[in-house]
Design an enzyme around this catalytic site. Sequence first.
Site, PDB file in Angstrom:
ATOM      1  N   TYR A  65       0.715  -1.151  -0.003  1.00  0.00           N
ATOM      2  CA  TYR A  65      -0.056  -0.135  -0.072  1.00  0.00           C
ATOM      3  C   TYR A  65       0.938   1.273  -0.109  1.00  0.00           C
ATOM      4  CZ  TYR A  65      -2.466  -3.897   2.686  1.00  0.00           C
ATOM      5  OH  TYR A  65      -2.995  -4.978   3.021  1.00  0.00           O
ATOM      6  N   ARG A  66       0.732   1.991  -1.013  1.00  0.00           N
ATOM      7  CA  ARG A  66       1.721   3.206  -1.102  1.00  0.00           C
ATOM      8  C   ARG A  66       1.676   4.199   0.323  1.00  0.00           C
ATOM      9  NH1 ARG A  66      -2.775   6.052  -4.565  1.00  0.00           N
ATOM     10  NH2 ARG A  66      -3.769   7.527  -2.954  1.00  0.00           N
ATOM     11  N   ASP A 117      -2.354   7.783 -10.376  1.00  0.00           N
ATOM     12  CA  ASP A 117      -2.703   6.194 -10.001  1.00  0.00           C
ATOM     13  C   ASP A 117      -2.592   5.422 -11.179  1.00  0.00           C
ATOM     14  OD1 ASP A 117      -3.152   4.429  -8.209  1.00  0.00           O
ATOM     15  OD2 ASP A 117      -4.347   5.796  -6.949  1.00  0.00           O
TER      16      ASP A 117
HETATM   17  C1  LIG Z   1       2.949  -0.608  -7.072  1.00  0.00           C
HETATM   18  C2  LIG Z   1       1.716  -1.043  -6.356  1.00  0.00           C
HETATM   19  C3  LIG Z   1       1.094  -0.232  -5.556  1.00  0.00           C
HETATM   20  C4  LIG Z   1      -0.115  -0.501  -4.842  1.00  0.00           C
HETATM   21  N1  LIG Z   1      -0.770   0.437  -3.978  1.00  0.00           N
HETATM   22  C5  LIG Z   1      -1.858  -0.251  -3.377  1.00  0.00           C
HETATM   23  C6  LIG Z   1      -2.344   0.981  -2.281  1.00  0.00           C
HETATM   24  O1  LIG Z   1      -1.971   2.124  -2.196  1.00  0.00           O
HETATM   25  N2  LIG Z   1      -3.499   0.514  -1.713  1.00  0.00           N
HETATM   26  C7  LIG Z   1      -4.119  -0.764  -1.998  1.00  0.00           C
HETATM   27  O2  LIG Z   1      -5.079  -1.054  -1.198  1.00  0.00           O
HETATM   28  N3  LIG Z   1      -3.548  -1.529  -2.836  1.00  0.00           N
HETATM   29  C8  LIG Z   1      -2.478  -0.997  -3.396  1.00  0.00           C
HETATM   30  N4  LIG Z   1      -1.785  -2.164  -4.391  1.00  0.00           N
HETATM   31  C9  LIG Z   1      -2.600  -3.303  -4.413  1.00  0.00           C
HETATM   32  C10 LIG Z   1      -2.393  -4.286  -3.339  1.00  0.00           C
HETATM   33  O3  LIG Z   1      -0.925  -4.430  -2.955  1.00  0.00           O
HETATM   34  C11 LIG Z   1      -2.980  -5.659  -3.619  1.00  0.00           C
HETATM   35  O4  LIG Z   1      -4.231  -5.513  -3.959  1.00  0.00           O
HETATM   36  C12 LIG Z   1      -2.634  -6.775  -2.447  1.00  0.00           C
HETATM   37  O5  LIG Z   1      -3.199  -7.986  -2.923  1.00  0.00           O
HETATM   38  C13 LIG Z   1      -3.148  -6.290  -1.155  1.00  0.00           C
HETATM   39  O6  LIG Z   1      -2.887  -7.453  -0.262  1.00  0.00           O
HETATM   40  P1  LIG Z   1      -3.970  -7.755   0.971  1.00  0.00           P
HETATM   41  O7  LIG Z   1      -5.212  -8.238   0.145  1.00  0.00           O
HETATM   42  O8  LIG Z   1      -3.211  -8.589   1.863  1.00  0.00           O
HETATM   43  O9  LIG Z   1      -4.558  -6.341   1.589  1.00  0.00           O
HETATM   44  C14 LIG Z   1      -0.894  -1.856  -4.840  1.00  0.00           C
HETATM   45  C15 LIG Z   1      -0.081  -2.681  -5.881  1.00  0.00           C
HETATM   46  C16 LIG Z   1       0.859  -2.372  -6.706  1.00  0.00           C
HETATM   47  C17 LIG Z   1       1.778  -3.327  -7.584  1.00  0.00           C
END
Ligand SMILES: Cc1cc2nc3c(=O)[nH]c(=O)nc-3n(C[C@H](O)[C@H](O)[C@H](O)COP(=O)(O)O)c2cc1C
Length: 479
Positions: free
Chosen positions: A170-171, A279
């Site tokens: 998450y950024r 984004d």
């Molecule tokens: C470069 C990048 C940045 C991301 N930024 C976010 C973010 O800011 N917030 C978010 O909720 N998911 C973001 N994601 C997507 C999550 O990392 C992804 O949905 C992940 O499966 C979340 O894991 P969780 O289900 O364990 O929370 C991003 C993915 C990438 C590749």
Amino acid sequence: MVFEDLREFIDHLGKTGNLRTMDDEVDPELELTYILSEEERIGKGDAILFNSVKNSQIPAVGNLFSTRERMELILGGSPEDIGLRLQNLIRVPDDTDSMISRGLEMMKELGGVKPKISSSMGSSHRTMEKVDLGRYPICKTWPQDGGNFITLPLVITRDPVTGQRNMGMYRMQVFDNETTGMHWHIHKGGSEYEQNYAERSKLMDVAVVLGSDPLTMFSAVAPLPNGIDEFSFRGIISRKRMELVRGQTVDLVYPRNSEIVLEGYVDPSETRVEGPFGDHTGYYSLEAEFPVFHIKKIIEKDKPLYPTTIVGKLWHEDVIMGKAIERMFLPLVRIQIPEIVDMNTMEEAVFHNMVVVSIKKRYPGHAKKVMFAIWGMGQLMFSKIVLVVDPDINVHDRKQVIWAMSTRIDPSRDVIIIPGTVTDSLDHPASIMNYGSKMGIDATRKDESEGFMRPWPDVLDMKQEIVMEAQAKREKLRP
Ligand SMILES: Cc1cc2nc3c(=O)[nH]c(=O)nc-3n(C[C@H](O)[C@H](O)[C@H](O)COP(=O)(O)O)c2cc1C
């Protein structure tokens, strides 16, 4: 091959001609990420190591995941094969399996599932005297971004109810040298756990890792169901147990091969405006209230590397990661929706905005059943448009998809709109954040079982005997 840490991966890319090293000073404000982006757009997608970033002593590295070949190197195989391995793990033994051979196979596959946990990082790392995010080459990517953002963080949390770990990406917007935003969307693991801390009026320990081996970084992005540990997932894929270390000030564990670790907490009662941020969608995500991460301690490896990525308009390395996820998870999706023949989460639609699936249709209403199943499954729930086609359509061929979508539907019968449902947090046109509508398009052929009483026309196709002969004659036309 499993890379021990980020440095080993970068060295490997250097030896195999997939790394460029930049010694000119670059500005982390707009310039660094622009260079990464151009290498992806018009170069060959090499990783770039920036040795001299303005106002920082620490090198930055980017484009780690930017080609399909590199993704396979990181995964140790094709995403398709890994998907089949994962699917095979939950296969019930059949009559041809001897219990011994199946048991040995499972032992081999699950050998890496349980991480090893030790109590200290050892001499390779040191605890910093001062918390100072200003040391790191944290970038600003787009002119109207609300500040500098950490874009590849591995955010580790723990559920206060079950003790289950989570690692997501998450950024994080830098607010000052000790504080950042924590942009976990409401549907994600970190946010769910935060709610459990809020209900208990407790501060939430959070550890953020900046830089680990690339497979661990990929595992943070993988859409695992809550309750499945990312470190175990990484161990299964690599068949090697992950080495973790207990935090110093947080009741959490994190990878021993971390480049930089930020230990701290989120107070569930506190939010702050985060954004705007250019984004994945190609638009600036608007400012919104998000949790705040307070850093208590920083642990650094000797000569650390800071990993970064560019998030923005297509095409960037997130597309390569997204496609690897699609291919790897398709066999698992098929366990629950076996009628799916193939699936394309479309990168032009930023993945979640449009999913095309081909199905083997067997009964009336089958296409709609598949739509509802997709909307009920993990992160596929974000799919705004689900288009269902017959298996004669190659879902990866845009021309075939548009042909089927336009020639096989009667809109008032075959398009359904579901109002008042979940949307991805990045769905900008929804009137309310996280709440909007879905569209399902049933572009499968219809018959009388679905009230279609006309004959369905045959698809044009040439006889194979004619094709062979005519092709040979046509070849002779060539000078
Ligand atoms: C470069 C990048 C940045 C991301 N930024 C976010 C973010 O800011 N917030 C978010 O909720 N998911 C973001 N994601 C997507 C999550 O990392 C992804 O949905 C992940 O499966 C979340 O894991 P969780 O289900 O364990 O929370 C991003 C993915 C990438 C590749």
